[in-house]
Design a protein around this motif. Structure first.
Motif, PDB file in Angstrom:
ATOM      1  N   ASP A 120       0.859  -1.187   0.000  1.00  0.00           N
ATOM      2  CA  ASP A 120       0.000   0.000   0.000  1.00  0.00           C
ATOM      3  C   ASP A 120       0.897   1.238   0.000  1.00  0.00           C
ATOM      4  O   ASP A 120       1.258   1.763   1.047  1.00  0.00           O
ATOM      5  N   PHE A 121       1.275   1.676  -1.191  1.00  0.00           N
ATOM      6  CA  PHE A 121       2.164   2.831  -1.325  1.00  0.00           C
ATOM      7  C   PHE A 121       1.565   4.079  -0.691  1.00  0.00           C
ATOM      8  O   PHE A 121       2.271   4.912  -0.141  1.00  0.00           O
ATOM      9  N   ALA A 122       0.257   4.231  -0.785  1.00  0.00           N
ATOM     10  CA  ALA A 122      -0.401   5.458  -0.355  1.00  0.00           C
ATOM     11  C   ALA A 122      -0.442   5.617   1.162  1.00  0.00           C
ATOM     12  O   ALA A 122      -0.187   6.698   1.691  1.00  0.00           O
ATOM     13  N   ASP A 123      -0.762   4.536   1.886  1.00  0.00           N
ATOM     14  CA  ASP A 123      -0.995   4.645   3.323  1.00  0.00           C
ATOM     15  C   ASP A 123       0.141   4.112   4.197  1.00  0.00           C
ATOM     16  O   ASP A 123       0.301   4.550   5.333  1.00  0.00           O
ATOM     17  N   ASP A 124       0.916   3.160   3.684  1.00  0.00           N
ATOM     18  CA  ASP A 124       1.923   2.497   4.523  1.00  0.00           C
ATOM     19  C   ASP A 124       3.334   3.048   4.370  1.00  0.00           C
ATOM     20  O   ASP A 124       4.253   2.609   5.058  1.00  0.00           O
ATOM     21  N   TYR A 125       3.510   4.024   3.465  1.00  0.00           N
ATOM     22  CA  TYR A 125       4.850   4.563   3.214  1.00  0.00           C
ATOM     23  C   TYR A 125       4.850   6.093   3.224  1.00  0.00           C
ATOM     24  O   TYR A 125       3.843   6.730   2.901  1.00  0.00           O
ATOM     25  N   ASN A 126       5.994   6.660   3.608  1.00  0.00           N
ATOM     26  CA  ASN A 126       6.231   8.103   3.533  1.00  0.00           C
ATOM     27  C   ASN A 126       7.317   8.388   2.499  1.00  0.00           C
ATOM     28  O   ASN A 126       8.275   7.622   2.377  1.00  0.00           O
ATOM     29  N   ILE A 127       7.162   9.485   1.763  1.00  0.00           N
ATOM     30  CA  ILE A 127       8.206   9.910   0.828  1.00  0.00           C
ATOM     31  C   ILE A 127       9.321  10.573   1.618  1.00  0.00           C
ATOM     32  O   ILE A 127       9.086  11.532   2.346  1.00  0.00           O
ATOM     33  N   GLN A 138       9.762   5.244   2.556  1.00  0.00           N
ATOM     34  CA  GLN A 138      10.131   4.442   3.716  1.00  0.00           C
ATOM     35  C   GLN A 138       8.865   3.934   4.387  1.00  0.00           C
ATOM     36  O   GLN A 138       7.905   4.684   4.584  1.00  0.00           O
ATOM     37  N   SER A 139       8.870   2.656   4.743  1.00  0.00           N
ATOM     38  CA  SER A 139       7.705   2.059   5.379  1.00  0.00           C
ATOM     39  C   SER A 139       7.479   2.636   6.773  1.00  0.00           C
ATOM     40  O   SER A 139       8.421   2.891   7.522  1.00  0.00           O
ATOM     41  N   LYS A 140       6.219   2.825   7.132  1.00  0.00           N
ATOM     42  CA  LYS A 140       5.871   3.274   8.485  1.00  0.00           C
ATOM     43  C   LYS A 140       6.023   2.134   9.483  1.00  0.00           C
ATOM     44  O   LYS A 140       6.122   2.365  10.680  1.00  0.00           O
ATOM     45  N   ASN A 141       6.053   0.908   8.968  1.00  0.00           N
ATOM     46  CA  ASN A 141       6.196  -0.285   9.793  1.00  0.00           C
ATOM     47  C   ASN A 141       7.624  -0.806   9.684  1.00  0.00           C
ATOM     48  O   ASN A 141       8.046  -1.272   8.628  1.00  0.00           O
ATOM     49  N   LYS A 142       8.384  -0.758  10.770  1.00  0.00           N
ATOM     50  CA  LYS A 142       9.790  -1.158  10.741  1.00  0.00           C
ATOM     51  C   LYS A 142       9.984  -2.646  10.465  1.00  0.00           C
ATOM     52  O   LYS A 142      11.065  -3.068  10.066  1.00  0.00           O
TER      53      LYS A 142
END
Length: 233
Positions: A120-127, A138-142
């Motif tokens: 889920d590029f839109a919700d699970d990652y930050n640019i 980068q993933s929000k989940n380590k």
């Protein structure tokens, strides 16, 4: 001097805006992946290639935002590969318990496509960085399998990605051709290559048809996915 500063600000603002469209343009062709209320049914041709052999299979994929299941029949035996935000499973017909696949285990085949398309590029990652026609997320989940993703825009409908671990070591590469099938914007073709164990190993799919499915959306969970065997037949 004020006019020069204003001109520089306009140029910088325009560049930042163009960089920000990389992800937006990529997601514009993934309305299926972003659907929360509808389950889509996709018929595609799946191909797995190694140094020694090439396998072509017909696969039926059921997908909504955050979950997807690929139904295939190989050697007369149907199998379901289920991917959700909670993990991935291999499901065999008449076997009561789905086999969970750990995040650190690399599976070659349909699962290697599903785990990537389930991102889920839109919700699970930050640019975290942006260049012209390229961004790094980068993933929000380590504990995610792919902690970093480099996404590049090659043309209006062609994108490439490098999927990396927490140390930014490349794990897989992706190649996406976007388009419209049955009046629905989607990934029409995608190919993923292994960058760790065997760079001659790849898996890909080509979409043949897309439609909204009549199968209950609640089936795409490990506890109920066995019911999909009867629904497809």
């Amino acid at each position: 001097m004020h006019k020069i500063i204003y001109l520089l600000l306009v140029i910088i603002s325009t560049e930042i805006k163009s960089y920000g469209t990389v992800l937006k343009d990529f997601l514009a062709y993934q309305e299926i992946m972003q659907s929360q209320n509808d389950l889509y049914e996709i018929d595609n041709i799946f191909t797995a290639i190694t140094k020694d052999r090439t396998v072509d299979l017909e696969a039926k994929v059921f997908i909504k935002k955050g979950s997807q299941a690929s139904y295939i029949v190989q050697n007369g035996r149907p199998t379901i590969f289920l991917t959700t935000k909670l993990g991935s499973w291999v499901v065999r017909e008449n076997v009561p318990t789905p086999l969970k696949v750990s995040g650190g285990y690399t599976v070659f085949g349909i699962m290697s496509v599903d785990d990537v398309l389930g991102i889920d590029f839109a919700d699970d990652y930050n640019i975290i960085s942006q260049e012209k026609n390229k961004i790094v997320l980068q993933s929000k989940n380590k504990s995610a399998t792919y902690n970093f993703i480099e996404l590049s825009k090659i043309s209006a409908t062609v994108f490439e990605s490098i999927l990396m671990d927490k140390n930014k070591k490349p794990i897989k590469s992706g190649y996406y051709e976007l388009g419209t099938v049955d009046n629905i914007k989607t990934i029409v073709k995608a190919t993923f290559k292994d960058l760790i164990f065997d760079n001659q190993r790849s898996s890909s799919f080509v979409v043949k048809s897309v439609k909204k499915s009549k199968i209950p959306i609640q089936i795409l969970v490990p506890e109920r996915v066995q019911l999909l065997f009867n629904q497809v037949k």
